[in-house]
Design a protein around this motif. Structure first.
Motif, mmCIF file in Angstrom:
data_model
loop_
_atom_site.group_PDB
_atom_site.id
_atom_site.type_symbol
_atom_site.label_atom_id
_atom_site.label_comp_id
_atom_site.label_asym_id
_atom_site.label_seq_id
_atom_site.Cartn_x
_atom_site.Cartn_y
_atom_site.Cartn_z
ATOM 1 N N ALA A 81 0.840 -1.196 0.000
ATOM 2 C CA ALA A 81 0.000 0.000 0.000
ATOM 3 C C ALA A 81 0.876 1.247 0.000
ATOM 4 N N GLU A 82 0.475 2.244 -0.792
ATOM 5 C CA GLU A 82 1.288 3.452 -0.900
ATOM 6 C C GLU A 82 1.473 4.111 0.460
ATOM 7 N N ARG A 83 0.395 4.202 1.252
ATOM 8 C CA ARG A 83 0.499 4.829 2.571
ATOM 9 C C ARG A 83 1.524 4.099 3.431
ATOM 10 N N ALA A 84 1.493 2.778 3.398
ATOM 11 C CA ALA A 84 2.402 1.989 4.225
ATOM 12 C C ALA A 84 3.837 2.118 3.722
ATOM 13 N N ARG A 85 4.031 2.086 2.418
ATOM 14 C CA ARG A 85 5.392 2.219 1.883
ATOM 15 C C ARG A 85 5.967 3.601 2.197
ATOM 16 N N ARG A 86 5.111 4.615 2.146
ATOM 17 C CA ARG A 86 5.589 5.955 2.464
ATOM 18 C C ARG A 86 5.997 6.043 3.941
ATOM 19 N N ALA A 87 5.197 5.429 4.827
ATOM 20 C CA ALA A 87 5.522 5.427 6.254
ATOM 21 C C ALA A 87 6.826 4.684 6.517
ATOM 22 N N LEU A 107 9.526 5.949 -4.391
ATOM 23 C CA LEU A 107 8.671 5.067 -3.602
ATOM 24 C C LEU A 107 8.524 3.692 -4.240
ATOM 25 N N SER A 108 8.657 3.609 -5.546
ATOM 26 C CA SER A 108 8.511 2.325 -6.242
ATOM 27 C C SER A 108 9.596 1.333 -5.854
ATOM 28 N N ARG A 109 10.705 1.845 -5.324
ATOM 29 C CA ARG A 109 11.808 0.955 -4.941
ATOM 30 C C ARG A 109 11.592 0.318 -3.577
ATOM 31 N N VAL A 110 10.581 0.748 -2.851
ATOM 32 C CA VAL A 110 10.249 0.171 -1.540
ATOM 33 C C VAL A 110 9.223 -0.934 -1.744
ATOM 34 N N ILE A 111 9.552 -2.149 -1.320
ATOM 35 C CA ILE A 111 8.679 -3.308 -1.497
ATOM 36 C C ILE A 111 8.386 -3.902 -0.130
ATOM 37 N N VAL A 271 5.451 -8.359 8.579
ATOM 38 C CA VAL A 271 5.706 -7.205 7.713
ATOM 39 C C VAL A 271 7.203 -6.899 7.722
ATOM 40 N N GLY A 272 7.786 -6.941 6.554
ATOM 41 C CA GLY A 272 9.163 -6.524 6.356
ATOM 42 C C GLY A 272 9.219 -5.656 5.124
ATOM 43 N N PHE A 273 10.383 -5.152 4.807
ATOM 44 C CA PHE A 273 10.484 -4.334 3.603
ATOM 45 C C PHE A 273 11.876 -4.439 3.012
ATOM 46 N N GLY A 274 11.952 -4.133 1.734
ATOM 47 C CA GLY A 274 13.219 -4.082 1.044
ATOM 48 C C GLY A 274 13.300 -2.827 0.204
ATOM 49 N N ILE A 275 14.505 -2.335 0.016
ATOM 50 C CA ILE A 275 14.761 -1.230 -0.900
ATOM 51 C C ILE A 275 15.697 -1.778 -1.970
ATOM 52 N N ALA A 276 15.184 -1.849 -3.189
ATOM 53 C CA ALA A 276 15.903 -2.501 -4.267
ATOM 54 C C ALA A 276 16.448 -1.490 -5.269
ATOM 55 N N PRO A 277 17.583 -1.789 -5.891
ATOM 56 C CA PRO A 277 18.020 -0.983 -7.030
ATOM 57 C C PRO A 277 16.933 -0.973 -8.104
ATOM 58 N N THR A 278 16.852 0.087 -8.850
ATOM 59 C CA THR A 278 15.763 0.274 -9.819
ATOM 60 C C THR A 278 15.615 -0.922 -10.752
ATOM 61 N N GLU A 279 16.708 -1.478 -11.237
ATOM 62 C CA GLU A 279 16.635 -2.565 -12.205
ATOM 63 C C GLU A 279 16.117 -3.871 -11.601
ATOM 64 N N SER A 295 1.583 -8.682 0.132
ATOM 65 C CA SER A 295 1.497 -9.081 1.541
ATOM 66 C C SER A 295 0.187 -8.605 2.162
ATOM 67 N N ALA A 296 -0.109 -9.142 3.348
ATOM 68 C CA ALA A 296 -1.385 -8.863 4.015
ATOM 69 C C ALA A 296 -1.643 -7.358 4.115
ATOM 70 N N HIS A 297 -2.728 -6.910 3.494
ATOM 71 C CA HIS A 297 -3.022 -5.488 3.350
ATOM 72 C C HIS A 297 -3.284 -4.824 4.703
ATOM 73 N N LEU A 298 -4.113 -5.451 5.529
ATOM 74 C CA LEU A 298 -4.444 -4.880 6.829
ATOM 75 C C LEU A 298 -3.194 -4.726 7.690
ATOM 76 N N ASN A 299 -2.337 -5.743 7.669
ATOM 77 C CA ASN A 299 -1.131 -5.698 8.507
ATOM 78 C C ASN A 299 -0.203 -4.554 8.122
ATOM 79 N N GLN A 300 -0.123 -4.269 6.828
ATOM 80 C CA GLN A 300 0.690 -3.139 6.388
ATOM 81 C C GLN A 300 0.182 -1.835 6.998
ATOM 82 N N HIS A 301 -1.138 -1.676 7.015
ATOM 83 C CA HIS A 301 -1.723 -0.444 7.534
ATOM 84 C C HIS A 301 -1.595 -0.357 9.059
#
Length: 428
Positions: A81-87, A107-111, A271-279, A295-301
């Motif tokens: 979710a965009e809100r969660a990735r931004r947070a 923001l697209s590089r945050v997964i 909930v975890g996250f990664g920051i990946a190189p653009t490619e 990943s689970a939508h509610l948990n991200q929020h």
């Protein structure tokens, strides 16, 4: 059904055979079969610190209105979710001591992933072919060693000391692989940068820069990526937080970063996250989409909510205080019960969840050893054999180490567990 049909064997894919015999499954089985044991093996978090009230309050807010609540209970997007990735990106920027705008991260590089373990698995899937090589510290996180094996790749160890992987040894290992024609198979360098699982080592700041420089310099026929696993970054009990390995790669092309909220907040939310190189963003997202659609939508929020209101940071402070007491209990018990046993040493970590113990070389701590049998069957205490935490061929791995976790047990139980372990060692 004919007799021929009844006798036909199952033809497993190579991936199933590569993943066979994972140590984590065996350890969980041992825990179930020996419930009477005090487990110094489990890498679980302290149940008493799990944030029931914070999660309940966040969930109540998210589901307070039916229309809005249904959106949180619906499928989300593959990357999160965009809100969660931004947070999450704001949280990462805080750790880096920068404003989000200064990170240079779209923001697209945050997964967002199901814990950082899924991100580690996705990276292995998109970068490693069968026969490829991932260079790892000695010792390192044994579950990722299983992940590497599960894609048919090979983990090769690089000499490590109390300041982490040695850059000179890394260069030497790459030279060695070049000399035998395997240099072009090296695709990845894996680092647990803070409070390495299992050793508790922190990769020295100057080594972080040098390892990134080596990866860039040696990227000739193809790019060699550095995968920084920072699962324990927030579990710091003393000292300063060094700059991340990711921060040593200003162009953002070589270092892949991952972190999790499992250790600092709740593993049940996954909930975890990664920051990946653009490619790598599109390949990782494609693999993830094939696995779970996101990943689970509610948990991200839920994570986004506790980050936004600041309750997450208050909770982390409480968690660190609890683990500091447990760490102190384990170190004090080791001093009390092992001080009269010659040749035993241990690392006193400044964070994380583990104490790495070394016995004299003639001791064998493996699953099939006499020590493991006495510990689990007679003294009723369990540990993780250190040999699991080394890459390379099984015959080459040292067998005289143990990983001891202080995550689950109370301080009194930790003290008793260490006493029992010392008894098992004395009996040999």
């Amino acid at each position: 059904m004919t007799s021929a049909e009844m006798s036909a064997s199952v033809q497993l894919a190579d991936r199933a055979l590569w993943a066979k015999g994972g140590a984590i499954s065996y350890l969980m089985q041992q825990g179930i079969e020996n419930p009477q044991c005090l487990s110094l093996a489990a890498g679980f978090v302290d149940a008493s610190t799990l944030p029931v009230d914070l999660v309940r309050n966040a969930t109540d807010r998210l589901l307070a209105e039916n229309i809005r609540g249904r959106a949180f209970l619906q499928y989300g997007t593959t990357g999160g979710a965009e809100r969660a990735r931004r947070a999450v990106l704001e949280h990462f920027a805080t750790q880096e001591g920068k404003a989000v705008a200064d990170l240079g991260v779209d923001l697209s590089r945050v997964i967002l992933t199901n814990g950082s373990q899924q991100f580690l698995s996705l990276v292995a899937q998109v970068l490693l072919n069968p026969g490829d090589i991932c260079l790892v510290a000695a010792p390192t996180y044994f579950v990722f060693l299983g992940t590497i094996a599960g894609v048919g790749a090979k983990a090769i160890t690089v000499e490590t000391d109390t300041n982490g992987m040695r850059p000179d040894a890394l260069d030497a290992k790459l030279d060695e692989l070049d000399a035998v024609g395997l240099g072009d198979r090296v695709k990845l360098i894996y680092l647990v940068s803070n409070f390495e699982n299992p050793s508790g080592y922190v990769l020295a700041a100057e080594r972080r820069e040098r390892i990134v420089e080596i990866a860039k310099r040696r990227s000739t026929s193809h790019r060699i990526h550095v995968l920084e696993d920072s699962a324990y970054r927030e579990l710091r009990y003393e000292g300063d937080d060094p700059p991340s390995v990711w921060g040593c790669d200003p162009d953002g092309e070589h270092v892949i970063y991952t972190q999790t909220f499992s250790k600092s907040f709740s593993p049940g939310l996954r909930v975890g996250f990664g920051i990946a190189p653009t490619e790598l963003v599109a390949p990782i997202a494609s693999r993830k989409g094939n696995e779970d659609f996101g990943s689970a939508h509610l948990n991200q929020h839920i994570i986004a909510s506790v980050l936004a209101d600041g309750s997450y940071y208050e909770h982390v402070n409480e968690v660190c205080e609890s683990y500091r007491r447990k760490r102190d209990a384990m170190v004090a018990a080791a001093r009390e019960y092992f001080s009269d046993i010659d040749g035993v040493s241990w690392v006193e970590p400044r964070g994380g969840l583990y104490v790495w113990m070394t016995l004299p070389e003639h001791f064998d701590t493996s699953f099939d050893s006499r020590l493991f049998e006495i510990a689990t069957q007679k003294e009723l205490v369990m540990y993780v054999p250190g040999e699991l935490c080394y890459g390379g061929e099984p015959a080459e791995r040292p067998r005289n180490h143990m990983r001891l976790s202080y995550g689950v047990l109370s301080p009194d139980e930790i003290t008793e567990g260490i006493r029992r372990l010392a008894n098992a060692i004395r009996s040999l």
